[in-house]
Write a protein that holds these residues in place. Structure first.
Motif, short mmCIF file in Angstrom:
data_model
loop_
_atom_site.label_atom_id
_atom_site.label_comp_id
_atom_site.label_asym_id
_atom_site.label_seq_id
_atom_site.Cartn_x
_atom_site.Cartn_y
_atom_site.Cartn_z
N ILE A 226 149.97 4.06 10.64
CA ILE A 226 149.53 3.85 12.03
C ILE A 226 150.61 3.10 12.80
CG2 ILE A 226 147.88 2.59 13.48
CD1 ILE A 226 145.73 3.23 11.39
N SER B 288 153.20 5.29 13.81
CA SER B 288 152.71 6.43 14.62
C SER B 288 152.99 7.76 13.93
CB SER B 288 153.36 6.41 16.01
OG SER B 288 153.06 5.23 16.68
N LYS C 39 143.63 8.32 15.50
CA LYS C 39 144.21 8.72 16.79
C LYS C 39 143.85 7.71 17.88
CE LYS C 39 144.31 13.68 15.84
NZ LYS C 39 143.68 14.98 16.10
N LEU D 229 145.96 4.67 17.54
CA LEU D 229 147.32 4.96 18.01
C LEU D 229 147.40 4.95 19.52
CD1 LEU D 229 148.40 7.78 15.53
CD2 LEU D 229 149.37 5.50 15.71
N GLU D 230 146.39 5.54 20.18
CA GLU D 230 146.37 5.55 21.64
C GLU D 230 146.31 4.13 22.20
OE1 GLU D 230 143.10 8.02 22.69
OE2 GLU D 230 144.07 9.87 21.99
N GLU E 21 149.63 2.42 21.86
CA GLU E 21 150.59 2.91 22.85
C GLU E 21 150.35 2.25 24.20
OE1 GLU E 21 150.62 7.11 23.04
OE2 GLU E 21 152.02 7.19 24.71
N THR F 10 153.83 -1.62 21.53
CA THR F 10 154.02 -1.81 20.10
C THR F 10 154.71 -3.13 19.76
OG1 THR F 10 156.06 -0.56 20.28
CG2 THR F 10 154.12 0.64 19.57
#
Length: 432
Positions: free
Chosen positions: A325, A328, A406, A409-410, A413, A417
């Protein structure tokens, strides 16, 4: 509840009829639909509806042919013909074949359909009420007998008495237990509770028709998204069970576009010996959580290993998942998740233990990345551990883990990071 089959080559007409009224409110349930007379007659033979609503002009075989064939097969089945203004001659012809009524497509209103159904119901009630009541009592007795047979808390004397009352020999024949499970397709994400209930009942009816046709002795009952059976015959071969399962698998795919998995015990010559070994059956049913669509498991392919999550898994999965994760790397994440699910299956981990393991892992990952989640109110991400516990098949569990990854991760973002470095100490703690 009376069963209805809708036949029309125009999908929009079928959809319109189904959605026009609450059929259950008038004690009818739609169990199938078809786009031509030939296919409809095959479904009529299999599903045995009480009422068929059919168009007249259709490809292959038309509604007149269908009406005649239905009445030749079972004169008690009610048929309503859908017609247009320029088809009155056909409608009159259908009435000669003993169609119960006709409905003008162009003028069809909710009140007209309801009034017609009420007339049909009164007729069905008059013709079948007494017999239906008798059948329901017998079904109730058989379902209770199946429940007592499968319950280790009930005495052998109760089971022997049930079998005697139902004229089923307690030994000397061949016996097995069989379960069909539809959880892989029938879940709330895809269907409403009412739709699931209707399809399970239709599958139940399909199974009974097949067992009757092949002269099985059986006890059967739908349980949730599954159907459980006790089967008996003077002689049962393994191929008999395989053919039965293949028939159900193909039928439900054709009629309802759903998948099924199954479990069958070994075949025994004494019903009470089968009952003494029933623990394997329950464990195998739980193992269906990991099975692929159309898969049937037997003692040849499923051997309970007695492993648990603590002895079968290390913390490396969580560590690798978190690292992927942070990097990414969706491809790597998917590889880890597939490996994780496969490990649960290979080690025969009980489904609830596996779901709890995943749920706790999701909770730890949320804690690791909580810094990027606190910016929004009502975070859906916190619900994922609960979602994982409510899954009824490994495909759903895998999808939840993918969606969860996901979403994390979104959020990363969006939050930036660079914040990751501030939490390295916390990360190291979670990895241990």
């Amino acid at each position: 509840m009376y069963k209805v089959l809708i036949v029309d080559d125009e999908m929009i007409v079928r959809i319109g009829l189904k959605s026009m009224i609450d059929w259950n409110a008038y004690e009818f349930e739609i169990i199938g639909e078809s786009g031509n007379g030939e296919d409809a007659f095959n479904k009529f033979l299999t599903l045995k509806p009480d009422l068929v609503i059919t168009d007249i002009k259709m490809p292959k075989k038309d509604g007149l042919w269908l009406t005649r064939k239905i009445k030749e097969t079972n004169k008690d089945t009610q048929v309503i013909v859908l017609t247009c203004y320029d088809e009155f001659d056909y409608a009159r012809e259908a009435l000669k074949f003993q169609a119960s009524d006709y409905i003008l497509k162009a003028e069809l209103e909710e009140d007209d359909l309801v009034a017609t159904l009420k007339r049909i119901k009164e007729k069905l009630d008059r013709e079948g009420k007494k017999e239906e009541s008798h059948i329901q009592v017998d079904i109730k007795k058989e379902e209770l007998a199946l429940g007592r047979f499968l319950s280790i808390e009930k005495s052998e004397e109760d089971v022997i008495k049930d079998f005697s009352n139902l004229n089923i020999p307690i030994e000397g024949w061949n016996y097995c237990c069989f379960q069909l499970d539809f959880s892989i397709s029938l879940h709330e994400g895809a269907y409403s509770q009412e739709q699931i209930k209707s399809m399970i009942l239709a599958c139940h009816e399909l199974m009974i028709n097949k067992l009757e046709e092949e002269k099985w002795i059986y006890l059967i009952k739908p349980f949730g998204n599954s159907i459980t059976c006790f089967l008996a015959k003077e002689k049962i071969h393994e191929r008999d069970i395989k053919l039965l399962f293949e028939f159900i698998k193909k039928s439900v795919e054709q009629y309802f576009n759903i998948a099924v998995t199954g479990v069958c015990t070994d075949i025994y010559s004494k019903a009470l010996v089968l009952r003494a070994e029933i623990d394997w059956f329950y464990k195998a049913i739980d193992y269906l959580f990991y099975c692929n669509p159309g898969e049937m498991i037997t003692s040849k392919v499923y051997h309970p290993k007695g492993k648990n999550v603590r002895t079968a898994f290390s913390q490396e999965y969580k560590k690798d998942w978190i690292h992927s994760i942070e990097e990414s790397d969706l491809e790597k994440i998917d590889e880890i998740l597939l490996k994780l699910i496969n490990e649960l299956k290979t080690n025969n981990i009980p489904s609830m233990d596996g779901k709890l393991y995943i749920s706790h892992m999701l909770g730890d990952i949320i804690e690791r990345f909580e810094f990027c989640l606190a910016q929004d109110e009502g975070e859906k991400i916190y619900e994922y551990p609960k979602y994982s516990l409510n899954t009824n098949h490994m495909s759903s569990l895998l999808q939840i883990m993918r969606d969860f990854s996901k979403e994390i991760l979104e959020r990363l973002e969006v939050s930036g990071t660079e914040k990751l470095s501030l939490f390295n100490t916390k990360s190291e703690r979670l990895y241990r």
